[in-house]
Design a protein around this motif. Structure first.
Motif, short mmCIF file in Angstrom:
data_model
loop_
_atom_site.label_atom_id
_atom_site.label_comp_id
_atom_site.label_asym_id
_atom_site.label_seq_id
_atom_site.Cartn_x
_atom_site.Cartn_y
_atom_site.Cartn_z
N THR A 20 41.26 8.66 78.73
CA THR A 20 41.43 8.71 77.43
C THR A 20 39.93 9.80 76.71
O THR A 20 38.80 9.12 77.79
N ASP A 70 37.48 8.33 79.18
CA ASP A 70 36.80 6.55 79.76
C ASP A 70 37.74 6.72 81.04
O ASP A 70 38.62 7.66 82.44
N LEU A 98 34.94 7.34 64.48
CA LEU A 98 34.97 7.68 66.46
C LEU A 98 36.51 7.81 66.91
O LEU A 98 37.09 7.46 65.92
N GLN A 141 39.94 9.03 68.96
CA GLN A 141 40.28 9.09 70.30
C GLN A 141 41.22 9.98 70.86
O GLN A 141 42.47 10.13 69.57
N LEU A 182 34.31 -0.60 75.67
CA LEU A 182 33.55 0.58 74.96
C LEU A 182 32.29 0.00 74.14
O LEU A 182 32.17 -0.46 73.22
N ILE A 236 28.62 7.48 73.18
CA ILE A 236 29.08 6.63 73.59
C ILE A 236 29.14 6.37 74.93
O ILE A 236 28.67 7.13 75.96
N TRP A 283 36.99 10.78 74.31
CA TRP A 283 36.54 9.34 72.76
C TRP A 283 35.75 10.64 72.18
O TRP A 283 34.91 11.32 73.35
#
Length: 708
Positions: A600, A596, A610, A612, A644, A636, A602
């Motif tokens: 980060t 992202d 999900l 992280q 998100l 995603i 995902w």
């Protein structure tokens, strides 16, 4: 005594008219909330936003010379702009849509009121006319000219002497009609007939009438102010050209299509969830046909209205259904004549035979009181439920193989392209969606299959291109079930298993690095293309955890990209600067990856929710510790910074849900309280207009066009 009887009759008539207007308002209010976003609404809403911005800045030349949607006069769009201006500079598009729909609905309700004051039964028929309800409850151009043309005719009919106030009101209303939409101008023939043949209006007074109408038209259409004749000619010639355009010919409506619109209830078929009641449109058309006999004897101008309107609709090559609204009030008047004469005949028979008094059972007053209470209770409960459902569905539309040129309802991948294009990978080929060039044109679709291109396989499972066009000279890359293909707008570049250096070439994931390298994930390993040569990676000759690659993501780094691979047994990480590999085992396969805007990572899994990765540790969100609806994550996307979107699906059932996650709160969009179709989501993307695209396994694309 006579005066008391007249007062009582007047009192009852007032309540009847109020009831008719209330019915029209309720049906149009329901349509405002329930109708899906129609094709032209975003265009007219955008024009309203553009006018509002120009007015807010005091840019009068921006209003006068506004180039958007020049084929129609400006008045209605300016009205939308003033409404948006009043709502403030930060108004949400959904709120603007609803409020401007209410503005249209208000004009539609006023048309019902005007007609009901003249003929209550005709007003009641117009109140329930579904095609009129539809197009006067949306951000279209119909509602104001629908009202103004009716006022122009009835005010002239009410006029008792040349140059009285009703005479001038009719002229002003005709000018408003012209400044709203030109297709309502056949009403001029009705006015001319009434003025000359029924009222014997002198030509001098009729000339004054025309001068006032033209003056009002010119005043209320500012696009004409700088070049009246030139711009008016451009508008008229546009309509002539458009009526002969490929888009009109592609629809292929027959010459008699207006008769179908007038004699049926198409809106009820298009929107059964809106028009859940018996649609009167077809019955009104049949009753109007029978009523021509009495109208010719009593109100001949109604027959002229219907005849000239039908002739115009049949001659004009464009057969859109909203054009039939020019005749809706006249049809209701003629149908009213049929019903009134039938009621008069029935009363004569009843006075002689007394059928009703013998057959009809009259319940006591208590029955009607209890029935009314029951109706109110049921109606209130249903209204609360329906409002919740309706508000959730606002802004959603659906692109399917049935209503567009989308080659398949199974959509595996969606990527935003240049010039507001959206590029889709489906079960039966790749498709490029382009927005319409003008208001009344449909969106343009370009479809690539093995039959018309060098695409190696029709099953397109992945798509990639660099945001800045660096992906191998700006190519769009398609990963298929039998190789990868790059398309630059003119030609194709195709690579098979031997080129990739892998035993098989079912490409399931693609990504473009910050250095322009194309990364390919297959069911037999991964491979990278630098524009000249391919470098392959397998579990046997690298740190890759498994050869079955389901997802790819690029994590940009100052010294070189970090490439993430989602496999059936976990996620592998390659630091391209050092060549170091790291593998993170998971309890389920990694089906989706995203890096992202904050850096980060995902990871969506096929059963463990999900994940992280914050650079040091993993945190997993699943049904046991969060509000995510299901643990299977297919897609995603970060459609807005910090927001998100996740496509999830149940493990053993069909269907799925789109979910929004802000880092703390989850919001699901199931079909029972949103416009999401309920199909399993496979791809999520955002276009340049800020619209959300959800590719699904069985329902094509769910498009979220306006966000609350």
């Amino acid at each position: 005594m006579l005066n008391a009887i007249r007062a009582g009759a007047t009192h009852r008539l007032v309540w009847i008219i109020l009831g008719i207007v209330l019915l029209g308002a309720l049906l149009r209010g329901w349509a405002v909330l329930r109708l899906p976003l129609d094709f032209d609404e975003p265009t007219y809403l955008q024009a309203g936003f553009d006018y509002a911005a120009a007015l807010r800045a005091g840019d009068w030349n921006g209003v006068i010379d506004y180039a958007g949607n020049r084929e129609h006069p400006a008045l209605v769009k300016l009205l939308y702009g003033v409404t948006i201006l009043a709502l403030g500079p930060d108004v949400d598009p959904t709120i603007a849509l609803i409020v401007n729909r209410l503005v249209s609905a208000l004009c539609g309700v006023l048309a019902v009121l005007v007609l009901a004051l003249f003929d209550p039964l005709a007003g009641a028929l117009l109140a329930g006319h579904t095609l009129s309800i539809k197009y006067t409850s949306q951000v279209y151009l119909e509602a104001l000219p629908h009202l103004a043309s009716l006022v122009a005719v009835l005010a002239l009919y009410r006029s008792r002497a040349a140059r009285d106030r009703w005479f001038w009101l009719s002229a002003v209303a005709l000018g408003v009609t012209a400044a709203s939409k030109f297709t309502y101008l056949p009403i001029v023939l009705v006015i001319l007939y009434m003025a000359r043949w029924e009222k014997r209006t002198p030509w001098r007074d009729l000339l004054l009438y025309a001068v006032l109408a033209v003056g009002v038209f010119g005043l209320l259409d500012p696009t004409l102010w700088h070049d009246p004749l030139g711009r008016l000619a451009d508008t008229l010639f546009f309509h002539v050209r458009y009526s002969q355009s490929a888009s009109v010919e592609q629809v292929g409506y027959p010459w008699y299509q207006p008769l179908i619109w007038l004699s049926s209830a198409p809106a009820a078929g298009w929107h059964p969830e809106v028009f859940f009641y018996f649609a009167l449109d077809g019955l009104i058309g049949l009753l109007a046909l029978a009523g021509l006999y009495w109208e010719w004897r009593e109100r001949r101008w109604v027959v002229v209205w219907i005849a000239t309107g039908v002739l115009f609709l049949l001659v004009w090559p464009t057969k859109w259904p909203q054009y039939s609204l020019i005749l809706a009030p006249a049809l209701c008047l003629a149908a009213s004549s049929t019903v009134r004469h039938f009621i008069a005949w029935f009363r004569e028979q009843e006075d002689y035979w007394a059928w009703a008094r013998v057959i009809v059972i009259v319940p006591p007053r208590s029955f009607w009181v209890l029935a009314a209470i029951l109706v109110v209770v049921i109606g209130a409960g249903y209204t609360m439920f329906a409002l919740q459902l309706v508000l959730g569905q606002l802004g959603w539309t659906h692109l399917t193989a049935q209503n567009t040129l989308l080659p398949s309802d199974t959509v595996y991948a969606i990527v935003a392209g240049p010039n507001e294009q959206m590029i889709l990978g489906t079960e039966h080929g790749a498709a490029i969606w382009s927005p319409p060039a003008t208001t009344d044109l449909p969106a343009h679709w370009t479809v690539f299959t093995t039959a018309n291109s060098d695409l190696p396989n029709d099953r397109v499972l992945a798509i990639a291109r660099a945001d800045d066009g660096r992906a191998a000279d700006g190519r769009t890359w398609f990963g298929t079930a039998a190789g990868v293909a790059g398309y630059d707008g003119a030609g194709w570049q195709v690579y098979r298993a031997a080129d990739l250096g892998l035993p098989r070439d079912k490409v399931q994931a693609l990504a473009v690095g910050s250095d322009g390298r194309l990364w390919t994930g297959t069911d037999a390993g991964a491979s990278a293309f630098d524009g000249l040569a391919w470098t392959s990676f397998t579990a046997a000759d690298s740190g890759l955890a498994d050869d079955h690659i389901l997802a790819l993501a690029i994590e940009p780094a100052p010294t070189g990209d970090v490439v993430w691979f989602g496999t059936r047994i976990g996620a592998s990480r390659l630091d391209t600067a050092t060549g170091a590999w790291t593998t993170f085992a998971t309890e389920a396969g990694v089906s989706a990856l995203l890096c992202d805007s904050t850096g980060t990572l995902w990871a969506g899994t096929l059963g463990d929710g999900l994940g992280q990765w914050d650079g040091t540790a993993w945190q997993f969100y699943h049904t046991g510790n969060s509000d995510i609806p299901f643990n299977t994550v297919n897609a995603i996307a970060e459609l807005e910074p910090g927001a998100l979107w996740v496509g999830v699906a149940p493990p053993t059932e069909v269907g799925g849900v789109a979910v929004e996650f802000d880092g703390q709160n989850w919001r699901a969009y199931p079909p029972h309280d949103s416009g999401y179709s309920g199909a399993e989501p496979l791809a999520i993307a955002r276009d340049q207009r800020g619209r959300w695209w959800f590719g699904t396994r069985t329902r094509g694309v769910d498009l979220y066009q306006l966000r609350r």
